[in-house]
Design a protein around this motif. Structure first.
Motif, mmCIF file in Angstrom:
data_model
loop_
_atom_site.group_PDB
_atom_site.id
_atom_site.type_symbol
_atom_site.label_atom_id
_atom_site.label_comp_id
_atom_site.label_asym_id
_atom_site.label_seq_id
_atom_site.Cartn_x
_atom_site.Cartn_y
_atom_site.Cartn_z
ATOM 1 N N ILE A 1 0.812 -0.725 0.329
ATOM 2 C CA ILE A 1 -0.228 0.035 0.049
ATOM 3 C C ILE A 1 1.130 1.026 -0.371
ATOM 4 O O ILE A 1 1.436 1.550 1.133
ATOM 5 C CB ILE A 1 -1.178 -0.393 1.078
ATOM 6 N N ASP A 2 1.007 1.589 -1.062
ATOM 7 C CA ASP A 2 2.310 3.090 -1.464
ATOM 8 C C ASP A 2 1.625 4.202 -1.269
ATOM 9 O O ASP A 2 1.540 5.047 -1.418
ATOM 10 C CB ASP A 2 3.135 2.958 -2.693
ATOM 11 N N LYS A 3 1.216 4.326 0.080
ATOM 12 C CA LYS A 3 1.571 5.461 0.729
ATOM 13 C C LYS A 3 2.146 6.177 1.585
ATOM 14 O O LYS A 3 2.096 5.359 2.844
ATOM 15 C CB LYS A 3 -0.189 5.792 0.360
ATOM 16 N N PRO A 4 2.337 7.405 2.469
ATOM 17 C CA PRO A 4 3.173 7.650 3.089
ATOM 18 C C PRO A 4 2.696 7.460 5.003
ATOM 19 O O PRO A 4 3.057 6.991 5.674
ATOM 20 C CB PRO A 4 3.341 8.598 3.353
ATOM 21 N N ASN A 5 0.870 7.052 4.991
ATOM 22 C CA ASN A 5 0.929 7.162 5.930
ATOM 23 C C ASN A 5 0.270 5.659 6.196
ATOM 24 O O ASN A 5 -0.437 5.644 7.360
ATOM 25 C CB ASN A 5 -1.166 7.464 6.284
ATOM 26 N N GLN A 6 1.317 4.699 5.569
ATOM 27 C CA GLN A 6 1.795 2.856 6.402
ATOM 28 C C GLN A 6 2.604 3.432 6.825
ATOM 29 O O GLN A 6 3.342 3.782 6.279
ATOM 30 C CB GLN A 6 0.944 2.357 4.654
ATOM 31 N N LYS A 7 2.791 2.307 7.875
ATOM 32 C CA LYS A 7 3.679 1.764 8.273
ATOM 33 C C LYS A 7 4.208 0.595 8.566
ATOM 34 O O LYS A 7 2.772 0.137 9.006
ATOM 35 C CB LYS A 7 3.762 2.588 10.118
ATOM 36 N N THR A 8 5.311 -0.207 8.518
ATOM 37 C CA THR A 8 5.226 -1.529 8.490
ATOM 38 C C THR A 8 6.917 -1.644 9.034
ATOM 39 O O THR A 8 7.674 -1.333 8.722
ATOM 40 C CB THR A 8 4.902 -2.314 7.128
ATOM 41 N N THR A 9 7.028 -2.780 9.528
ATOM 42 C CA THR A 9 8.513 -3.565 9.690
ATOM 43 C C THR A 9 8.811 -4.546 8.677
ATOM 44 O O THR A 9 7.629 -4.239 7.464
ATOM 45 C CB THR A 9 8.587 -3.871 10.723
ATOM 46 N N ASP A 10 10.052 -4.751 8.659
ATOM 47 C CA ASP A 10 10.217 -5.544 6.805
ATOM 48 C C ASP A 10 11.617 -6.114 7.316
ATOM 49 O O ASP A 10 12.163 -5.884 8.330
ATOM 50 C CB ASP A 10 10.050 -4.350 5.823
ATOM 51 N N GLU A 11 11.441 -6.619 6.301
ATOM 52 C CA GLU A 11 13.052 -7.623 6.280
ATOM 53 C C GLU A 11 13.417 -8.801 5.194
ATOM 54 O O GLU A 11 11.697 -8.909 4.253
ATOM 55 C CB GLU A 11 12.149 -9.044 6.731
ATOM 56 N N ILE A 12 14.592 -8.088 4.579
ATOM 57 C CA ILE A 12 14.381 -7.915 3.248
ATOM 58 C C ILE A 12 16.167 -8.851 2.453
ATOM 59 O O ILE A 12 16.643 -8.852 3.054
ATOM 60 C CB ILE A 12 14.995 -6.662 2.401
ATOM 61 N N SER A 13 15.761 -10.312 1.506
ATOM 62 C CA SER A 13 16.727 -10.731 1.669
ATOM 63 C C SER A 13 16.979 -10.966 0.115
ATOM 64 O O SER A 13 15.565 -10.378 -0.914
ATOM 65 C CB SER A 13 16.419 -12.191 1.825
ATOM 66 N N MET A 14 18.137 -9.977 -0.082
ATOM 67 C CA MET A 14 18.921 -10.396 -0.641
ATOM 68 C C MET A 14 19.910 -10.706 -1.414
ATOM 69 O O MET A 14 20.822 -11.305 -1.763
ATOM 70 C CB MET A 14 19.321 -8.760 -1.711
ATOM 71 N N THR A 15 19.781 -12.003 -2.762
ATOM 72 C CA THR A 15 20.496 -12.496 -3.818
ATOM 73 C C THR A 15 21.038 -12.391 -4.316
ATOM 74 O O THR A 15 20.365 -11.381 -6.247
ATOM 75 C CB THR A 15 19.669 -13.501 -4.153
ATOM 76 N N VAL A 16 22.105 -11.709 -4.835
ATOM 77 C CA VAL A 16 23.299 -10.978 -5.277
ATOM 78 C C VAL A 16 24.242 -11.764 -6.011
ATOM 79 O O VAL A 16 25.282 -12.577 -5.218
ATOM 80 C CB VAL A 16 23.484 -9.572 -4.634
ATOM 81 N N PRO A 17 25.294 -11.027 -7.155
ATOM 82 C CA PRO A 17 26.133 -12.395 -7.104
ATOM 83 C C PRO A 17 27.516 -11.655 -5.721
ATOM 84 O O PRO A 17 27.560 -10.666 -5.309
ATOM 85 C CB PRO A 17 26.777 -11.081 -8.613
ATOM 86 N N GLY A 18 28.269 -12.548 -5.172
ATOM 87 C CA GLY A 18 29.269 -12.587 -4.548
ATOM 88 C C GLY A 18 30.542 -11.404 -3.815
ATOM 89 O O GLY A 18 30.297 -11.568 -3.229
ATOM 90 N N LYS A 19 30.362 -11.011 -5.016
ATOM 91 C CA LYS A 19 31.041 -10.395 -5.042
ATOM 92 C C LYS A 19 30.883 -8.110 -5.294
ATOM 93 O O LYS A 19 31.903 -7.113 -4.891
ATOM 94 C CB LYS A 19 32.203 -9.912 -6.382
#
Length: 899
Positions: free
Chosen positions: A248-266
Motif C-alpha cells: 500500500i504505497d502511501k505515506p500514512n502506512q507504516k510497516t516493519t520489514d525483512e529483505i533478503s537479496m540474492t546477489v553476485p558474491g562480489k
C-alpha cells in the motif's frame, strides 16, 4: 529528499558576459532544490555573446500561484483575527479542483517480508513476498495493493505452512484481492505473492524534483561502460517502490520489514535496519538478509547493490555509522561524511529525542534521479557528493548530508500523513540545515543559510504570490516539491523559533516527535504540541503561514521631523494576498548608540514614530532578519555603507554588496574595496567581480589586495575571482600568477588561470592545457570551453563534439551547448558551423530537449544568421561567401527547430 537546491550547500548563480562574472547568492536545494532533493543542475540559456549558467543543487520552479479571498484580506487589514479553525485553501487558477485528501486506510500494513533476486540481462527482479496486514477499523473481505507493471504469478493466503490461492484481478497498477473471509480489526492475515518486477518496461514519467519514477534501477548491468560501476538501487519517493514490491504505497502506512537479496558474491548490499545474515549459496551468489524491526513507510524502503567500499565511522551510542562509496573515493570518506556523528549528537540533543534507529548508513550511487533520499537508516546520495580531496577544496555537500539526516526524525520517525503535508518532512529537513550551520559555523553560518533559503524562495515569486505550505489542491503530487515547501517552510519554522524562544520551540518539537513516534503528522499536530508547551495560541500564526499562501512585500520609508523618527510601512503585495500580522524589531542608530524598538504590523498601511533627540544615522528595519518576505527601502549608498560597517549582519552585508555592485558612484566603489576584507569568501569574490578597475584610483587601491587574495585566500572562489580580475587588466606582469595557478590543487584556481592565460597569452595557455591530465581537464571543462571559444580555431571543434556526445543527460549537455554555440559563431569556417549545428541537433534529439532548443536557441540562431548576413554585406571574395554560408546554416537550423 533534496534536489534542484541540491539543496541548494548553496551555490552561486553566474552570469557570464564577455569576461565579466557577477554572482548572486543562490542556495542549492530545490530546491537552493523544485525540485526535490538535493542534484546538480546546470541550466543554460544562450543569446549572442551572452551565456547563463545555473549551478545549483535545487532548481525551484513555482508553477502555480495561490489566490486568497479578498474578504479575508480585508478583514485582516481591519485588524480582525483570522478564524481559529484551519483555513479553507483557495484553489489556484489552472489547478485541479479535486481535494487531495489523506488516503483512506482500509487495511494497515503490519510486516513486509521480501525475498528478491535479479536478472541483470533482462533488468528484472524476481520477488517473493509475505505481507501481513489487518483492517484499520471496519471489517473487510478485500485488499488492494499498489503493484506497478509486474507479472503476478501467485497470490495466496498463508495458513501456517500451507497456502490457499486467492482470487484477484490486476490492471498493471493495482492488485485487487478477494480475501477468504471478512477480517476484523483484531485479526491479522498474511498473504504470499510471487511476482516479477520489470521496471525498464514501465511507462512512467518523472518530475522536476525526481526525474524518473520506475523505482528500481539497473546501472550498467552488462558492464559495457568501463567508466561506470555495475549497480542496482531503488528510489521510492513518492510512490515508486510499488514498482518492485506490492504494497500500500502511501505515506500514512507504516510497516516493519525483512529483505533478503540474492546477489553476485562480489557485491556489497545495503538496506534498512540491520544486516542479520549472509549465506554463501555455492553458485557464485550470496543471500544477505536485512531486518527492520521499527515501522516505517513503504516509500522509505531501499536497496543498494554494488562494488562499495564500506568506511566504518565511530558508532554513536553503540549504533553503527557507515559510509558506502566506490573504491576510488573510499580514502576520502571521512572528509566527505565525517561530520555525521557530530550531526547526530547535535540533533539528538537539540530535539530531546535520540537518533531513533538501529544504525545510520550513507551510500553513493551513479545516475541517481534526484539529489539524495532519506531512506530509513540508509540515506542514498547521488554521485555529486562523492569527491576527492582536491574537489572538496572547492566545496562540499555538507548541507545535503545535514538535510537528509534531519529527515530521520522529520520524515522517517514521524512522516507527513499525505503529500499535501510534505512541509512536515521537507520544511523541517531544510530547517535542519540552517541550525546545523549555526552549530558548526556560528551565527554567521546560520544567517547565511537563512538568507539563501529566503532568496531561493523569493526567486520563484511575483508580487508576493505563492501557494500555501499545506497544499490540498494540486495537479500532481510532485508539484509540492518546490521552494515553498523547502525554503519558505524552513524560514517560517525559524521565525516561529524566534517568536517562541529556543527552549519552548524545541520542547514543542520534542513533544510532537514523542506524541507521534512511528506514526504520521500534519501541521495541526505540530501547532497543538507547541501550544501545549508554550501556553500560547498559535492558530493565527499557522493560518497565516501554513494555510494561506503568499508573503508580505513591505514598502518602508524613513523620515525625521520635530524630534521624531518616523517609519512608514505599506504592504504592497498583490491585493489577493492576505494582509500579514508581523512583529518586527527595529534598531535606530545615532553614532555608535543603538535603540531597539518592536513594531506590530497588522494593517496594509501604518505609520510609527519614535522620540529621538537627533535624526538617526541609520534605521535597521527587521534587525533580526526574520520577516519571510520582501522589504523595499529608500536607502542610499550612504545608508548601505553605514549598515555594512555598523550593523554587519550577513543579510545587511550582502544587501549592501548587491546595491554597491549596481551603483556606479565612487562611494559604491569604496564600499566594494572595503568588502575585499569581508569575512565571507563569497562576498569577497562578488565584490572583486563588481570592482571597476577602469577607474585609476580604484585600480591603484585594489591591486595589492587582489594580488594578496589571488595568492593566499583560503576561499578558492575568491582566489579564482581575483585571478580573473587581474587578467582583465590586460597587464602581462600577472602572467607568472596565471602560470603558477595552473599547478594549483584547486580546480577553481586552475580554471581561472586558464581563462587568464587566454586573455594575456593564448599561446602559453595552449601549452599549459596540453600538460594537464584528463582528470583536471574534466573538472575545468567550462574554463577550457571559454578558452577554445576565445580563439576559435578549427582544430578545437573536436573538444566540443566529444563532450556533447559523452553527455548522458540534459544536465550534462547544457554546460557544453552554450560555449559550443559561441565557438561556432566566432569561427569563420562554414564547414565547422554546419558540423557543429548537426552535433547540436543530434544531441537535442537524443536527449529529448528539442523544446528547449525551440524556446531558447531559435532566437539565438536567428540573431546569429542576421549578424553573419550583415557582415557579408560589407565583405568581398571568399570571406563574403563563407559568411553567407554561415548565415544560411544558422537560418536553416532555426527553421528546423521552429517546426
Amino acid at each position: 529528499m533534496k534536489n534542484f537546491e541540491r539543496s541548494c550547500k548553496d551555490r552561486i548563480f553566474h552570469i557570464y558576459k564577455n569576461a565579466w562574472c557577477i554572482t548572486f547568492f543562490i542556495p542549492e536545494h530545490l530546491p537552493e532544490q523544485a525540485v526535490k532533493k538535493h542534484t546538480l543542475i546546470k541550466n543554460f540559456l544562450a543569446q549572442i555573446g551572452l551565456h547563463y549558467y545555473f549551478r545549483t543543487k535545487f532548481l525551484y520552479m513555482n508553477k502555480y500561484f495561490l489566490t486568497i479571498c479578498m474578504a479575508i484580506a480585508t478583514a485582516t487589514a481591519a485588524g480582525l483575527q483570522p478564524l481559529k479553525a484551519q483555513v479553507t485553501e483557495t484553489i489556484p487558477p489552472g489547478v485541479d479542483s479535486v481535494y487531495r485528501a489523506t488516503p483512506t486506510k482500509i487495511n494497515d500494513l503490519v510486516h513486509t517480508k521480501l525475498d528478491v533476486r535479479f536478472d541483470y540481462g533482462k533488468r528484472y527482479l524476481y520477488g517473493k513476498e509475505w505481507v501481513t496486514l489487518k483492517p484499520q477499523f471496519y471489517p473487510t473481505d478485500s485488499l488492494t495493493l499498489d503493484a506497478k507493471g509486474m507479472d503476478i504469478k501467485t497470490v495466496a493466503l498463508v495458513n501456517g505452512k500451507t497456502t490457499t490461492p486467492l482470487k484477484y484481478t490486476y490492471d498493471e497498477e493495482q492488485l485487487h484481492i478477494r480475501l477468504n473471509k471478512s477480517y476484523t480489526r483484531d485479526e491479522k492475515y498474511t498473504l504470499y505473492i510471487e511476482y516479477t518486477a520489470k521496471p525498464d518496461e514501465l511507462k512512467v514519467k518523472g518530475s522536476a524534483a525526481i526525474t524518473d519514477a520506475k523505482g528500481l534501477y539497473f546501472i550498467n548491468p552488462d558492464g559495457t561502460d568501463k567508466n561506470k560501476p555495475v549497480q542496482i538501487w531503488t528510489q521510492g519517493e513518492t510512490e515508486s517502490n510499488s514498482v518492485w514490491f506490492p504494497t500500500i504505497d502511501k505515506p500514512n502506512q507504516k510497516t516493519t520489514d525483512e529483505i533478503s537479496m540474492t546477489v553476485p558474491g562480489k557485491y556489497t548490499t545495503l538496506s534498512n535496519g540491520k544486516l542479520m545474515a549472509q549465506k554463501n549459496n555455492g553458485d557464485g551468489t550470496r543471500t544477505d538478509t536485512w531486518k527492520m524491526d521499527q515501522p516505517h513507510s513503504p516509500y522509505l524502503f531501499m536497496m543498494a547493490i554494488g562494488d562499495f567500499k564500506i568506511y566504518k565511522d565511530m558508532p554513536w551510542k553503540g549504533k553503527e555509522i557507515n559510509y558506502y562509496l566506490e573504491p576510488k573515493y573510499a580514502p576520502y570518506a571521512k572528509q566527505i561524511f565525517g561530520k555525521t556523528p557530530e550531526m547526530i549528537r547535535f540533533y539528538s540533543k537539540t530535539l530531546g529525542v535520540d537518533f531513533p534507529w538501529v544504525k545510520y548508513a550513507q551510500v553513493v550511487v551513479r545516475d541517481y534521479v534526484s539529489g539524495a533520499m532519506e531512506n530509513t537508516t540508509a540515506t542514498l546520495h547521488g554521485e555529486h557528493i562523492q569527491k576527492t580531496d582536491r574537489e572538496l577544496l572547492d566545496g562540499n555537500e555538507e548541507g545535503t548530508i545535514a538535510h537528509e539526516l534531519f529527515h530521520q526524525w522529520f520524515g522517517d520517525y514521524v512522516t507527513a500523513e499525505s503529500w499535501s503535508n510534505l512541509t512536515m518532512n521537507e520544511s523541517f529537513a531544510t530547517f535542519g540545515e540552517i541550525i546545523w550551520n549555526g552549530h558548526d559555523k556560528g551565527k554567521e553560518g546560520e544567517d547565511r543559510s537563512r538568507y539563501e533559503k529566503l532568496a531561493a524562495y523569493l526567486r520563484g515569486t511575483k508580487n508576493g504570490i505563492s501557494p500555501a505550505l499545506a497544499r490540498y489542491y494540486y495537479n500532481d503530487k510532485e508539484d509540492v516539491f518546490d521552494a515553498v515547501t523547502y525554503s519558505k517552510g524552513s524560514i517560517i519554522l525559524y521565525a516561529l523559533k524566534n517568536l517562541l524562544g529556543d527552549d519552548a520551540f524545541y520542547k514543542g518539537l520534542q513533544k510532537y516527535l514523542q506524541d507521534n513516534a512511528y506514526q504520521n503528522g500534519e501541521p495541526q499536530q505540530l501547532r497543538l504540541a507547541l501550544e501545549a508547551v508554550s501556553g500560547r495560541d498559535l492558530s493565527q500564526y499557522f493560518n497565516q503561514w501554513w494555510y494561506y499562501g503568499g508573503h508580505p512585500v513591505l514598502d518602508v520609508t524613513y523620515g525625521y521631523n520635530n524630534g521624531k523618527a518616523t517609519v512608514h510601512v505599506k504592504q504592497i503585495q498583490d491585493n489577493a494576498v492576505q494582509t500579514f500580522i508581523l512583529p518586527v524589531k527595529v534598531d535606530l542608530y545615532t553614532g555608535k548608540n543603538k535603540v531597539s524598538k518592536t513594531l506590530l504590523i497588522n494593517k496594509r498601511e501604518q505609520d510609527f514614530s519614535f522620540d529621538m533627540s537627533a535624526k538617526p544615522d541609520f534605521i535597521d528595519f527587521d534587525a533580526d532578519k526574520i520577516i519571510v518576505g520582501e522589504i523595499k527601502e529608500n536607502k542610499t549608498i550612504d545608508d548601505y555603507t553605514f549598515q555594512y560597517k555598523n550593523a554587519p549582519s550577513f543579510a545587511n552585508r550582502v544587501n549592501a554588496l548587491k546595491f554597491a555592485s549596481h551603483d556606479k558612484s565612487d562611494k559604491a566603489q569604496q564600499l566594494l574595496l572595503a568588502m575585499l576584507k569581508d569575512a565571507d569568501g563569497e562576498i569577497r569574490a562578488t565584490s572583486i567581480e563588481a570592482l571597476d578597475l577602469a577607474n585609476p584610483e580604484i585600480k591603484a587601491a585594489a591591486i595589492p589586495a587582489l594580488l594578496n587574495i589571488a595568492k593566499t585566500d583560503k576561499a578558492t572562489r575568491a582566489r579564482a575571482a581575483a585571478i580573473t580580475k587581474l587578467a582583465l587588466t590586460g597587464d602581462t606582469e600577472y602572467l607568472p600568477l596565471m602560470e603558477a595557478g595552473i599547478n594549483d590543487k584547486s580546480y577553481n584556481v586552475i580554471g581561472a588561470s586558464i581563462g587568464g592565460l587566454a586573455k594575456l597569452n593564448p599561446q602559453a595557455g595552449t601549452a599549459a592545457i596540453s600538460k594537464l591530465d584528463a582528470d583536471t581537464k574534466k573538472h575545468i571543462q567550462n574554463a577550457l570551453f571559454q578558452f577554445y571559444g576565445a580563439d576559435p580555431k578549427d582544430e578545437y571543434q573536436h573538444h566540443f563534439t566529444e563532450a556533447l556526445a559523452a553527455a548522458a543527460s540534459p544536465s550534462k549537455a547544457y554546460p557544453v551547448i552554450g560555449p559550443y554555440i559561441e565557438y561556432l559563431f566566432k569561427n569563420e569556417n562554414p564547414a565547422i558551423t554546419e558540423k557543429g549545428l548537426q552535433d547540436l541537433a543530434a544531441a537535442a534529439k537524443r536527449l529529448k530537449i528539442e523544446n528547449v532548443f525551440a524556446s531558447q536557441l531559435v532566437p539565438a540562431y536567428e540573431n546569429m544568421s542576421a549578424a553573419k548576413a550583415q557582415a557579408a554585406a560589407s565583405a568581398t571574395g571568399a570571406a563574403k561567401d563563407n559568411l553567407q554560408k554561415q548565415a544560411a546554416a544558422f537560418k536553416k537550423a532555426a527553421e528546423v527547430f521552429k517546426k
